[in-house]
Motif scaffolding. Sequence first.
Motif, PDB file in Angstrom:
ATOM      1  N   ILE A 157       9.697 -16.147 -14.115  1.00 54.53           N
ATOM      2  CA  ILE A 157      10.250 -16.155 -12.831  1.00 54.53           C
ATOM      3  C   ILE A 157      10.471 -14.812 -12.036  1.00 54.53           C
ATOM      4  N   GLY A 158      11.222 -14.006 -12.954  1.00 54.56           N
ATOM      5  CA  GLY A 158      11.335 -12.839 -12.171  1.00 54.56           C
ATOM      6  C   GLY A 158      10.160 -11.967 -11.965  1.00 54.56           C
ATOM      7  N   ILE A 159       9.255 -11.984 -12.679  1.00 54.19           N
ATOM      8  CA  ILE A 159       7.827 -11.300 -12.639  1.00 54.19           C
ATOM      9  C   ILE A 159       7.298 -11.864 -11.277  1.00 54.19           C
ATOM     10  N   GLN A 160       7.340 -13.148 -11.210  1.00 57.01           N
ATOM     11  CA  GLN A 160       6.568 -13.810 -10.060  1.00 57.01           C
ATOM     12  C   GLN A 160       7.523 -13.468  -8.783  1.00 57.01           C
ATOM     13  N   ARG A 161       8.868 -13.418  -8.805  1.00 58.29           N
ATOM     14  CA  ARG A 161       9.540 -12.837  -7.524  1.00 58.29           C
ATOM     15  C   ARG A 161       9.132 -11.504  -7.168  1.00 58.29           C
ATOM     16  N   VAL A 162       9.120 -10.611  -8.379  1.00 58.69           N
ATOM     17  CA  VAL A 162       8.570  -9.219  -7.848  1.00 58.69           C
ATOM     18  C   VAL A 162       7.364  -9.305  -7.326  1.00 58.69           C
ATOM     19  N   GLU A 163       6.265 -10.041  -7.956  1.00 54.21           N
ATOM     20  CA  GLU A 163       5.025  -9.948  -7.532  1.00 54.21           C
ATOM     21  C   GLU A 163       4.888 -10.369  -5.871  1.00 54.21           C
ATOM     22  N   GLN A 164       5.538 -11.387  -5.725  1.00 51.77           N
ATOM     23  CA  GLN A 164       5.370 -12.088  -4.355  1.00 51.77           C
ATOM     24  C   GLN A 164       6.167 -11.192  -3.185  1.00 51.77           C
ATOM     25  N   ASN A 165       7.097 -10.424  -3.634  1.00 54.72           N
ATOM     26  CA  ASN A 165       7.800  -9.387  -2.673  1.00 54.72           C
ATOM     27  C   ASN A 165       7.558  -8.002  -2.842  1.00 54.72           C
ATOM     28  N   ILE A 166       6.497  -7.525  -3.701  1.00 57.08           N
ATOM     29  CA  ILE A 166       6.028  -6.472  -4.058  1.00 57.08           C
ATOM     30  C   ILE A 166       6.087  -5.479  -2.553  1.00 57.08           C
ATOM     31  N   HIS A 167       5.367  -6.197  -1.761  1.00 56.31           N
ATOM     32  CA  HIS A 167       5.267  -5.323  -0.390  1.00 56.31           C
ATOM     33  C   HIS A 167       6.480  -5.003   0.271  1.00 56.31           C
ATOM     34  N   MET A 168       7.518  -5.584  -0.112  1.00 57.80           N
ATOM     35  CA  MET A 168       8.893  -5.296   0.645  1.00 57.80           C
ATOM     36  C   MET A 168       9.261  -4.086  -0.133  1.00 57.80           C
ATOM     37  N   LEU A 169       9.144  -4.086  -1.359  1.00 59.25           N
ATOM     38  CA  LEU A 169       9.684  -2.757  -2.134  1.00 59.25           C
ATOM     39  C   LEU A 169       8.670  -1.575  -1.727  1.00 59.25           C
ATOM     40  N   GLU A 170       7.328  -1.813  -1.479  1.00 61.98           N
ATOM     41  CA  GLU A 170       6.428  -0.659  -1.145  1.00 61.98           C
ATOM     42  C   GLU A 170       7.049  -0.097   0.253  1.00 61.98           C
ATOM     43  N   ALA A 171       7.368  -1.026   1.111  1.00 58.64           N
ATOM     44  CA  ALA A 171       7.933  -0.687   2.592  1.00 58.64           C
ATOM     45  C   ALA A 171       9.262  -0.074   2.428  1.00 58.64           C
ATOM     46  N   MET A 172      10.074  -0.407   1.354  1.00 57.12           N
ATOM     47  CA  MET A 172      11.426   0.032   1.279  1.00 57.12           C
ATOM     48  C   MET A 172      11.282   1.581   0.715  1.00 57.12           C
ATOM     49  N   ILE A 173      10.308   1.850  -0.026  1.00 59.88           N
ATOM     50  CA  ILE A 173      10.118   3.094  -0.778  1.00 59.88           C
ATOM     51  C   ILE A 173       9.350   3.947   0.251  1.00 59.88           C
ATOM     52  N   VAL A 174       8.576   3.596   1.162  1.00 64.22           N
ATOM     53  CA  VAL A 174       8.077   4.262   2.146  1.00 64.22           C
ATOM     54  C   VAL A 174       9.204   4.698   3.297  1.00 64.22           C
ATOM     55  N   ALA A 175       9.986   3.932   3.567  1.00 62.45           N
ATOM     56  CA  ALA A 175      11.054   3.963   4.517  1.00 62.45           C
ATOM     57  C   ALA A 175      12.100   5.032   3.895  1.00 62.45           C
ATOM     58  N   GLU A 176      12.433   5.041   2.838  1.00 59.67           N
ATOM     59  CA  GLU A 176      13.363   5.714   1.989  1.00 59.67           C
ATOM     60  C   GLU A 176      12.587   7.420   2.076  1.00 59.67           C
ATOM     61  N   THR A 177      11.243   7.539   1.691  1.00 57.91           N
ATOM     62  CA  THR A 177      10.473   8.769   1.470  1.00 57.91           C
ATOM     63  C   THR A 177      10.654   9.341   2.992  1.00 57.91           C
ATOM     64  N   GLU A 178      10.513   8.559   4.103  1.00 59.10           N
ATOM     65  CA  GLU A 178      10.351   9.093   5.381  1.00 59.10           C
ATOM     66  C   GLU A 178      12.071   9.605   5.724  1.00 59.10           C
ATOM     67  N   ARG A 179      13.052   8.807   5.270  1.00 60.43           N
ATOM     68  CA  ARG A 179      14.310   9.263   5.590  1.00 60.43           C
ATOM     69  C   ARG A 179      14.806  10.595   4.856  1.00 60.43           C
ATOM     70  N   LEU A 180      14.227  10.575   3.487  1.00 58.07           N
ATOM     71  CA  LEU A 180      14.595  11.820   2.774  1.00 58.07           C
ATOM     72  C   LEU A 180      13.754  13.282   3.306  1.00 58.07           C
ATOM     73  N   GLN A 181      12.613  12.714   3.782  1.00 55.36           N
ATOM     74  CA  GLN A 181      11.623  13.727   4.517  1.00 55.36           C
ATOM     75  C   GLN A 181      12.358  14.446   5.727  1.00 55.36           C
ATOM     76  N   LEU A 182      13.155  13.408   6.571  1.00 60.69           N
ATOM     77  CA  LEU A 182      13.781  13.860   7.735  1.00 60.69           C
ATOM     78  C   LEU A 182      14.924  14.485   7.503  1.00 60.69           C
ATOM     79  N   SER A 183      15.402  14.237   6.503  1.00 57.89           N
ATOM     80  CA  SER A 183      16.864  15.097   6.100  1.00 57.89           C
ATOM     81  C   SER A 183      16.951  16.321   5.398  1.00 57.89           C
ATOM     82  N   GLU A 184      15.553  16.669   4.904  1.00 61.00           N
ATOM     83  CA  GLU A 184      15.325  17.879   4.302  1.00 61.00           C
ATOM     84  C   GLU A 184      15.446  18.919   5.202  1.00 61.00           C
ATOM     85  N   PRO A 185      15.954  20.058   4.930  1.00 65.38           N
ATOM     86  CA  PRO A 185      16.301  21.287   5.958  1.00 65.38           C
ATOM     87  C   PRO A 185      14.696  21.773   6.199  1.00 65.38           C
ATOM     88  N   GLN A 186      14.488  22.238   7.090  1.00 68.05           N
ATOM     89  CA  GLN A 186      13.056  22.548   7.433  1.00 68.05           C
ATOM     90  C   GLN A 186      12.969  24.115   7.522  1.00 68.05           C
TER      91      GLN A 186
END
Length: 145
Positions: A116-145
């Motif tokens: 059940i847990g594996i299925q839940r992750v597989e069904q929602n993996i796109h959400m995790l990927e989107a969350m990782i992209v958003a966090e990556t963008e947030r971290l890049q914006l917060s880095e001193p240039q």
Amino acid sequence: MLFVFSSFAFANSEAENEAARLLNVMGAETAIEQSMNQMMEMQVQQNPALLPFRHVIADFFEQYMSYESLKPEMVKLYAEEFTTDELRELNAFYRTPTGRKTIEKMPVLFARGGQIGIQRVEQNIHMLEAMIVAETERLQLSEPQ
């Protein structure tokens, strides 16, 4: 003072006796041995180059992962986590038809719960990927240039 220590040692010994009895009632020896065999099979399947060393792996698991090698620590663990009275109650429960069924069904329940847990992750993996992209963008914006 000696009475206090001897009472503690007796209580601890009693808890350990009940814990050992519980492991026996729960079929821990069979469960651990089956688990050990499954781990060995998984290792060989994941890495076929280990096939010639199967007996070495079996010897290793027998020495370090067998029920007999783990039992003292398992008894101590149960005796630390449960009181003597709780261990007696568990022993009584696991001797009932419902308790025996619980032991029998537990591996199935854990396996199906994992599925059940594996299925839940597989069904929602796109959400995790989107969350990782958003966090990556947030971290890049917060880095001193």
